[in-house]
Design a protein around this motif. Structure first.
Motif, short mmCIF file in Angstrom:
data_model
loop_
_atom_site.label_atom_id
_atom_site.label_comp_id
_atom_site.label_asym_id
_atom_site.label_seq_id
_atom_site.Cartn_x
_atom_site.Cartn_y
_atom_site.Cartn_z
N HIS A 11 -10.56 11.33 -3.52
CA HIS A 11 -10.42 10.19 -4.43
C HIS A 11 -11.74 9.42 -4.53
O HIS A 11 -12.21 9.12 -5.64
N GLU A 36 -12.99 0.30 -5.70
CA GLU A 36 -11.79 0.74 -6.41
C GLU A 36 -10.61 1.00 -5.47
O GLU A 36 -9.49 0.55 -5.76
N PRO A 37 -10.78 1.67 -4.33
CA PRO A 37 -9.63 1.87 -3.44
C PRO A 37 -9.07 0.56 -2.89
O PRO A 37 -7.86 0.43 -2.71
N ASN A 40 -7.09 -0.96 -5.72
CA ASN A 40 -5.87 -0.17 -5.90
C ASN A 40 -4.85 -0.46 -4.80
O ASN A 40 -3.64 -0.48 -5.06
N THR A 41 -5.30 -0.69 -3.59
CA THR A 41 -4.40 -1.00 -2.49
C THR A 41 -3.69 -2.33 -2.73
O THR A 41 -2.47 -2.45 -2.54
N ALA A 43 -3.25 -3.75 -5.70
CA ALA A 43 -2.38 -3.54 -6.85
C ALA A 43 -1.10 -2.81 -6.43
O ALA A 43 0.00 -3.15 -6.90
N TYR A 44 -1.23 -1.85 -5.54
CA TYR A 44 -0.06 -1.11 -5.06
C TYR A 44 0.92 -2.03 -4.33
O TYR A 44 2.13 -1.92 -4.50
N HIS A 47 2.78 -3.86 -6.95
CA HIS A 47 3.63 -2.89 -7.62
C HIS A 47 4.90 -2.66 -6.81
O HIS A 47 6.02 -2.66 -7.36
#
Length: 69
Positions: A11, A36-37, A40-41, A43-44, A47
């Protein structure tokens, strides 16, 4: 665990390579590959909270309809 680590490496490598190729900037590619990771973490997390709340609402509605019937 090995599969998870290899996916993480893949990734980050893909993110770095894409940004580097798109911009020609190695530093920017590295920065995006690291940032970015993390984004994303976060955001997850939100989510998952959204979907857990949605599931709780659905279960509550189902219980309400059972009590009404």
């Amino acid at each position: 665990m090995a599969k998870t680590v290899s996916f993480g490496v893949m990734h980050v490598s893909v993110a770095f390579t894409l940004v580097w190729l798109m911009t020609g900037d190695v530093v920017l590619g590295g920065a995006v590959a690291l940032i970015e990771p993390v984004v994303n973490t976060v955001a997850y997390y939100f989510h998952e909270k959204f979907w857990a709340a949605r599931k709780a609402r659905e279960q509550s509605r189902q219980m309400d309809s059972v009590h009404v019937a």
